[in-house]
Design a protein around this motif. Sequence first.
Motif, PDB file in Angstrom:
ATOM      1  N   ARG A  73      21.335  21.732  16.434  1.00 29.93           N
ATOM      2  CA  ARG A  73      21.947  21.317  15.331  1.00 29.93           C
ATOM      3  C   ARG A  73      21.302  21.777  14.064  1.00 29.93           C
ATOM      4  NH1 ARG A  73      22.313  15.345  15.589  1.00 29.93           N
ATOM      5  NH2 ARG A  73      23.605  15.692  17.504  1.00 29.93           N
ATOM      6  N   LEU A  74      19.916  21.410  13.819  1.00 31.86           N
ATOM      7  CA  LEU A  74      19.170  21.687  12.613  1.00 31.86           C
ATOM      8  C   LEU A  74      19.111  23.154  12.521  1.00 31.86           C
ATOM      9  CD1 LEU A  74      17.557  20.995  10.280  1.00 31.86           C
ATOM     10  CD2 LEU A  74      15.439  20.889  11.986  1.00 31.86           C
ATOM     11  N   THR A  75      19.010  24.136  13.507  1.00 33.88           N
ATOM     12  CA  THR A  75      19.211  25.819  13.393  1.00 33.88           C
ATOM     13  C   THR A  75      20.278  26.004  12.869  1.00 33.88           C
ATOM     14  OG1 THR A  75      17.312  25.634  15.271  1.00 33.88           O
ATOM     15  CG2 THR A  75      18.650  27.650  14.718  1.00 33.88           C
ATOM     16  N   GLU A  76      21.356  25.420  13.596  1.00 35.36           N
ATOM     17  CA  GLU A  76      22.765  25.777  13.163  1.00 35.36           C
ATOM     18  C   GLU A  76      23.010  25.596  11.696  1.00 35.36           C
ATOM     19  OE1 GLU A  76      25.169  24.108  15.982  1.00 35.36           O
ATOM     20  OE2 GLU A  76      24.636  25.458  17.614  1.00 35.36           O
ATOM     21  N   ALA A  77      22.744  24.258  11.249  1.00 35.43           N
ATOM     22  CA  ALA A  77      22.768  23.854   9.866  1.00 35.43           C
ATOM     23  C   ALA A  77      22.161  24.745   8.871  1.00 35.43           C
ATOM     24  CB  ALA A  77      22.460  22.273   9.516  1.00 35.43           C
ATOM     25  N   VAL A  78      20.811  25.135   9.332  1.00 34.35           N
ATOM     26  CA  VAL A  78      19.834  26.038   8.346  1.00 34.35           C
ATOM     27  C   VAL A  78      20.715  27.411   8.204  1.00 34.35           C
ATOM     28  CG1 VAL A  78      17.765  27.252   8.099  1.00 34.35           C
ATOM     29  CG2 VAL A  78      17.910  24.920   8.583  1.00 34.35           C
ATOM     30  N   ALA A  79      21.131  27.966   9.363  1.00 36.22           N
ATOM     31  CA  ALA A  79      21.688  29.207   9.256  1.00 36.22           C
ATOM     32  C   ALA A  79      23.262  29.293   8.519  1.00 36.22           C
ATOM     33  CB  ALA A  79      21.816  29.831  10.843  1.00 36.22           C
ATOM     34  N   GLU A  80      23.711  28.245   8.767  1.00 32.07           N
ATOM     35  CA  GLU A  80      25.003  28.126   7.973  1.00 32.07           C
ATOM     36  C   GLU A  80      24.651  28.207   6.605  1.00 32.07           C
ATOM     37  OE1 GLU A  80      28.472  25.043   7.361  1.00 32.07           O
ATOM     38  OE2 GLU A  80      27.691  25.141   9.480  1.00 32.07           O
ATOM     39  N   VAL A  81      23.868  27.404   6.288  1.00 27.11           N
ATOM     40  CA  VAL A  81      23.628  27.363   4.831  1.00 27.11           C
ATOM     41  C   VAL A  81      22.896  28.366   4.097  1.00 27.11           C
ATOM     42  CG1 VAL A  81      22.201  25.797   2.955  1.00 27.11           C
ATOM     43  CG2 VAL A  81      23.655  24.735   4.774  1.00 27.11           C
ATOM     44  N   GLN A  82      21.895  28.904   4.826  1.00 31.44           N
ATOM     45  CA  GLN A  82      21.089  29.886   4.279  1.00 31.44           C
ATOM     46  C   GLN A  82      21.566  31.331   4.415  1.00 31.44           C
ATOM     47  OE1 GLN A  82      17.161  30.843   6.203  1.00 31.44           O
ATOM     48  NE2 GLN A  82      16.445  31.092   4.075  1.00 31.44           N
ATOM     49  N   GLY A  83      22.561  31.652   5.295  1.00 30.78           N
ATOM     50  CA  GLY A  83      23.135  32.867   5.568  1.00 30.78           C
ATOM     51  C   GLY A  83      22.044  33.727   6.096  1.00 30.78           C
ATOM     52  N   ALA A  84      21.977  34.899   5.261  1.00 37.02           N
ATOM     53  CA  ALA A  84      20.987  35.837   5.427  1.00 37.02           C
ATOM     54  C   ALA A  84      19.584  35.204   4.916  1.00 37.02           C
ATOM     55  CB  ALA A  84      20.852  37.237   4.792  1.00 37.02           C
ATOM     56  N   PRO A  85      18.488  35.383   5.256  1.00 39.27           N
ATOM     57  CA  PRO A  85      17.092  34.816   4.472  1.00 39.27           C
ATOM     58  C   PRO A  85      17.108  35.248   3.063  1.00 39.27           C
ATOM     59  CG  PRO A  85      16.891  35.883   6.769  1.00 39.27           C
ATOM     60  CD  PRO A  85      18.025  36.296   6.350  1.00 39.27           C
ATOM     61  N   GLY A  86      16.832  34.291   2.278  1.00 39.11           N
ATOM     62  CA  GLY A  86      16.938  34.505   0.841  1.00 39.11           C
ATOM     63  C   GLY A  86      15.662  34.362   0.299  1.00 39.11           C
ATOM     64  N   PRO A  87      15.617  34.215  -1.154  1.00 40.56           N
ATOM     65  CA  PRO A  87      14.289  33.926  -1.827  1.00 40.56           C
ATOM     66  C   PRO A  87      13.701  32.543  -1.537  1.00 40.56           C
ATOM     67  CG  PRO A  87      16.160  33.833  -3.296  1.00 40.56           C
ATOM     68  CD  PRO A  87      16.629  34.220  -1.802  1.00 40.56           C
ATOM     69  N   VAL A  88      14.537  31.279  -1.060  1.00 35.45           N
ATOM     70  CA  VAL A  88      13.905  30.217  -0.679  1.00 35.45           C
ATOM     71  C   VAL A  88      13.452  30.151   0.586  1.00 35.45           C
ATOM     72  CG1 VAL A  88      14.471  27.691  -0.873  1.00 35.45           C
ATOM     73  CG2 VAL A  88      15.307  29.278  -2.465  1.00 35.45           C
ATOM     74  N   GLU A  89      12.410  29.684   0.758  1.00 40.98           N
ATOM     75  CA  GLU A  89      11.732  29.513   2.266  1.00 40.98           C
ATOM     76  C   GLU A  89      12.355  28.076   2.618  1.00 40.98           C
ATOM     77  OE1 GLU A  89       7.505  28.769   4.474  1.00 40.98           O
ATOM     78  OE2 GLU A  89       7.504  29.205   2.153  1.00 40.98           O
ATOM     79  N   ILE A  90      12.693  27.966   3.800  1.00 39.35           N
ATOM     80  CA  ILE A  90      13.360  26.857   4.454  1.00 39.35           C
ATOM     81  C   ILE A  90      12.455  26.699   5.733  1.00 39.35           C
ATOM     82  CG2 ILE A  90      15.168  25.642   5.506  1.00 39.35           C
ATOM     83  CD1 ILE A  90      16.872  27.282   3.762  1.00 39.35           C
ATOM     84  N   GLU A  91      11.782  25.700   5.899  1.00 43.15           N
ATOM     85  CA  GLU A  91      10.872  25.130   6.995  1.00 43.15           C
ATOM     86  C   GLU A  91      11.664  24.139   7.837  1.00 43.15           C
ATOM     87  OE1 GLU A  91       7.600  23.548   5.356  1.00 43.15           O
ATOM     88  OE2 GLU A  91       6.565  25.366   4.837  1.00 43.15           O
ATOM     89  N   ALA A  92      11.950  24.431   9.059  1.00 45.01           N
ATOM     90  CA  ALA A  92      12.730  23.261   9.790  1.00 45.01           C
ATOM     91  C   ALA A  92      11.793  22.447  10.674  1.00 45.01           C
ATOM     92  CB  ALA A  92      13.744  24.071  10.657  1.00 45.01           C
TER      93      ALA A  92
END
Length: 150
Positions: A73-92
């Motif tokens: 669920r967390l991985t899917e939410a991060v992927a949906e919000v982030q799309g392609a990896p951007g300039p902001v680092e997201i740690e899960a």
Amino acid sequence: MADQPPKTGRIVVGVDGSDVAKRALRWGVHYAGLTGGVVTAVTAWDFPAMHGARWMPPSSSDAAALEERSRRRLTEAVAEVQGAPGPVEIEAEVRYGTPARVLLDASEGASLLVVGSRGLGGVSGLLLGSVAQHCVQRAECPVVVIRGDG
């Protein structure tokens, strides 16, 4: 507290898979982009409350399944919000425990905690869910609550 600079550039965001949690994650990522921060997206997993005399302790496979469902669920939410990896680092991070306690622990030393006003559980008529309320009252850093409606 308003006159104190942030302790770090770490922004903790509570994610439970709900739409408002995804909005909170989007807000946290946007804010991190403006401030040069890093986002830590956190979800909690716990065993469901069981009542009755015949309750048996969960097995390790039950725990693994619950943790994996939360991780997915967390991985899917991060992927949906982030799309392609951007300039902001997201740690899960997936942590065991009740959501409020997990978020409070994760936000220790953070500059900001971001939560949705109401997540997946609770009573739909409440303006502020129990996890958000608990975090607002007890967090040691500023808390931003993202509303669920447009």
